[in-house]
Design a protein around this motif. Structure first.
Motif, PDB file in Angstrom:
ATOM      1  N   PRO A 269       0.817  -1.214   0.000  1.00 20.69           N
ATOM      2  CA  PRO A 269       0.000   0.000   0.000  1.00 20.69           C
ATOM      3  C   PRO A 269       0.852   1.267   0.000  1.00 20.69           C
ATOM      4  CG  PRO A 269      -0.692  -1.540   1.729  1.00 20.69           C
ATOM      5  CD  PRO A 269       0.611  -2.051   1.191  1.00 20.69           C
TER       6      PRO A 269
ATOM      7  N   PRO B 232       1.798   5.046   0.921  1.00 21.58           N
ATOM      8  CA  PRO B 232       1.520   5.832   2.129  1.00 21.58           C
ATOM      9  C   PRO B 232       0.370   6.809   1.883  1.00 21.58           C
ATOM     10  CG  PRO B 232       3.788   6.188   1.337  1.00 21.58           C
ATOM     11  CD  PRO B 232       3.113   5.289   0.350  1.00 21.58           C
ATOM     12  N   LEU B 233      -0.363   7.141   2.936  1.00 19.65           N
ATOM     13  CA  LEU B 233      -1.469   8.089   2.798  1.00 19.65           C
ATOM     14  C   LEU B 233      -0.948   9.505   3.020  1.00 19.65           C
ATOM     15  CD1 LEU B 233      -4.269   6.269   4.842  1.00 19.65           C
ATOM     16  CD2 LEU B 233      -4.067   6.437   2.350  1.00 19.65           C
ATOM     17  N   ALA B 234      -1.436  10.425   2.192  1.00 17.96           N
ATOM     18  CA  ALA B 234      -1.013  11.816   2.339  1.00 17.96           C
ATOM     19  C   ALA B 234      -1.742  12.481   3.500  1.00 17.96           C
ATOM     20  CB  ALA B 234      -1.270  12.569   1.042  1.00 17.96           C
ATOM     21  N   SER B 235      -2.978  12.035   3.759  1.00 15.66           N
ATOM     22  CA  SER B 235      -3.733  12.598   4.877  1.00 15.66           C
ATOM     23  C   SER B 235      -4.611  11.497   5.458  1.00 15.66           C
ATOM     24  CB  SER B 235      -4.592  13.763   4.392  1.00 15.66           C
ATOM     25  OG  SER B 235      -5.539  13.279   3.460  1.00 15.66           O
ATOM     26  N   HIS B 236      -5.174  11.740   6.637  1.00 11.34           N
ATOM     27  CA  HIS B 236      -5.919  10.679   7.325  1.00 11.34           C
ATOM     28  C   HIS B 236      -7.404  10.986   7.430  1.00 11.34           C
ATOM     29  CE1 HIS B 236      -2.290   8.514   8.271  1.00 11.34           C
ATOM     30  NE2 HIS B 236      -1.736   9.674   8.566  1.00 11.34           N
TER      31      HIS B 236
ATOM     32  N   ARG C  80      -1.503   3.259   8.315  1.00 13.68           N
ATOM     33  CA  ARG C  80      -2.914   3.624   8.508  1.00 13.68           C
ATOM     34  C   ARG C  80      -3.145   3.921   9.973  1.00 13.68           C
ATOM     35  NH1 ARG C  80      -1.198   3.005   3.565  1.00 13.68           N
ATOM     36  NH2 ARG C  80      -2.873   2.910   2.047  1.00 13.68           N
ATOM     37  N   ARG C  81      -3.943   4.942  10.263  1.00  7.48           N
ATOM     38  CA  ARG C  81      -4.334   5.210  11.647  1.00  7.48           C
ATOM     39  C   ARG C  81      -5.546   4.349  11.950  1.00  7.48           C
ATOM     40  NH1 ARG C  81      -2.993   9.684  15.022  1.00  7.48           N
ATOM     41  NH2 ARG C  81      -4.731   8.570  15.885  1.00  7.48           N
TER      42      ARG C  81
ATOM     43  N   ASN D 111       0.387   4.047  15.666  1.00 11.98           N
ATOM     44  CA  ASN D 111      -0.808   4.211  14.808  1.00 11.98           C
ATOM     45  C   ASN D 111      -2.017   3.394  15.249  1.00 11.98           C
ATOM     46  OD1 ASN D 111       0.436   5.971  12.962  1.00 11.98           O
ATOM     47  ND2 ASN D 111       1.321   4.230  11.857  1.00 11.98           N
TER      48      ASN D 111
ATOM     49  N   ASP E 148      -8.181   6.131   9.805  1.00 10.38           N
ATOM     50  CA  ASP E 148      -8.454   5.629   8.452  1.00 10.38           C
ATOM     51  C   ASP E 148      -9.362   4.417   8.499  1.00 10.38           C
ATOM     52  OD1 ASP E 148      -6.678   7.522   7.163  1.00 10.38           O
ATOM     53  OD2 ASP E 148      -5.065   6.412   8.155  1.00 10.38           O
TER      54      ASP E 148
ATOM     55  N   ILE F 150      -7.272  -3.416   1.117  1.00 10.57           N
ATOM     56  CA  ILE F 150      -6.964  -2.110   0.515  1.00 10.57           C
ATOM     57  C   ILE F 150      -7.160  -2.193  -1.001  1.00 10.57           C
ATOM     58  CG2 ILE F 150      -5.109  -0.446   0.052  1.00 10.57           C
ATOM     59  CD1 ILE F 150      -4.093  -1.026   2.949  1.00 10.57           C
TER      60      ILE F 150
ATOM     61  N   ALA G 141      -8.730   1.961   3.603  1.00 10.78           N
ATOM     62  CA  ALA G 141      -8.001   3.082   2.965  1.00 10.78           C
ATOM     63  C   ALA G 141      -6.609   2.645   2.561  1.00 10.78           C
ATOM     64  CB  ALA G 141      -7.908   4.247   3.946  1.00 10.78           C
TER      65      ALA G 141
END
Ligand SMILES: Nc1ncnc2c1ncn2[C@@H]1O[C@H](COP(=O)(O)OP(=O)(O)OP(=O)(O)O)[C@@H](O)[C@H]1O
Ligand SMILES: [Mg+2]
Length: 283
Positions: free
Chosen positions: A19, A21-25, A58-59, A108, A147, A277, A283
């Motif tokens: 996966p 990385p996420l830019a925002s949560h 992921r949070r 996280n 997330d 995912i 997410a």
């Protein structure tokens, strides 16, 4: 040409991508881990899927929604020492989520704990207004911070589980690979459909997860084949093998992801996270 790997029912098994990385949560997708049959791997899957998602940034919030408090214990928290739990958030309007959520040893990954107090909620909720949507209300302030929120349900289809289904976007159904695995699944699916019709139109079944799979036995392979016949691609391609490392890691109060990071059981839950995912269920 390299030979394509197959899953246990013969479908080509892709290499689910690592996966990004996420830019925002947030906002979180809420997933209820649900099967009214006991001991099928709900808590083990909640803890290890959560840890695998947390590992890829992921949070994640685990909601322990079983009065036995197994998810809390599995993350190293003694439930009888807790002053406030998800029970207080549901029954007392003044309680605030931020005061009850705890961080865990896993980066996280946070936990909304439970203990035996929650067993009283099933009775007390009966007389509440909008009694099926109390957990949804409790979780609303957390949606933007995570997330994925995973709800570990107790083995019943009572009012607590209906609350979990009403708060959820998706349901994951762990099934133990043994002869009577499919007994009760029709009733579970019927309950999910009723909740969708009456309380939560967005609810969907994200997948059925075969757990405690022993590839050496014809029997386990037959059970998975039957589940595939009955439910098609709702059966996830990832299966979780049967290994004593899972009870061992429960005793250690750690996910297998950290307790035995290189074990095949840890790899299986990492693959589950990647599969969900890839399917768009997380997410
Ligand atoms: N893949 C596996 N292989 C071997 N043992 C497992 C596996 N998954 C879970 N277990 C063990 O099986 C038991 C039941 O698992 P778990 O507590 O996750 O199920 P559950 O569905 O949450 O149970 P309950 O309905 O009581 O809440 C535990 O002792 C756990 O360590
Ligand atoms: Mg459990």
């Amino acid at each position: 040409m390299t030979e394509m790997e197959l899953d246990p029912v013969g479908r080509p098994l892709p290499r689910f991508p690592e996966p990004a990385p996420l830019a925002s949560h947030g906002p979180a997708r809420v997933i209820a881990m649900c099967n009214q049959k006991g001991g099928v791997g709900k808590t083990t899957t909640t803890i290890n899927l959560a840890a695998a998602l947390a590992e890829v940034g992921r949070r994640v919030l685990i909601v322990d929604f079983d009065p036995q408090g197994a998810a809390s214990v599995g993350l190293g928290i003694s439930p009888h020492e807790l002053e406030r739990t998800v029970y207080n958030l549901m029954m007392e309007r003044s309680a605030s989520l931020a005061e009850v959520v705890r961080s865990t040893d896993i980066p996280n990954l946070d936990l909304l704990p439970a203990n035996i107090d929650l067993s009283a909620a099933e009775v007390q909720l009966v007389s509440e207004v909008a009694r099926e949507s109390i957990l949804a209300r409790v979780l609303r302030p957390a949606l933007d911070d995570y997330d994925v929120i995973l709800i570990d349900c107790q083995p019943s289809l009572g009012l607590l589980t209906v609350n979990a289904l009403t708060a959820a976007h998706g349901v994951l159904i762990p099934l133990e690979c043994e002869f009577f695995a499919l007994r009760g699944v029709a009733l579970l699916v019927e309950t999910i459909e009723k909740v969708r019709d009456r309380l939560n139109p967005r609810l969907e079944v994200d997948g059925i997860l075969a757990t405690m799979y022993d590839s050496r036995t014809l029997h386990a392979r037959e059970v998975v084949a039957r589940v595939h016949e009955a439910f098609g691609d709702t059966l996830l391609q990832t299966v979780i093998g049967r290994t004593v490392k899972f009870p061992d890691s429960s005793v250690a109060a750690e996910p297998i992801i950290t307790y035995a990071s290189n074990h095949s059981g840890a790899s299986a839950y990492r693959q589950l996270a990647r599969e969900l995912i890839a399917r768009g269920d997380a997410a």
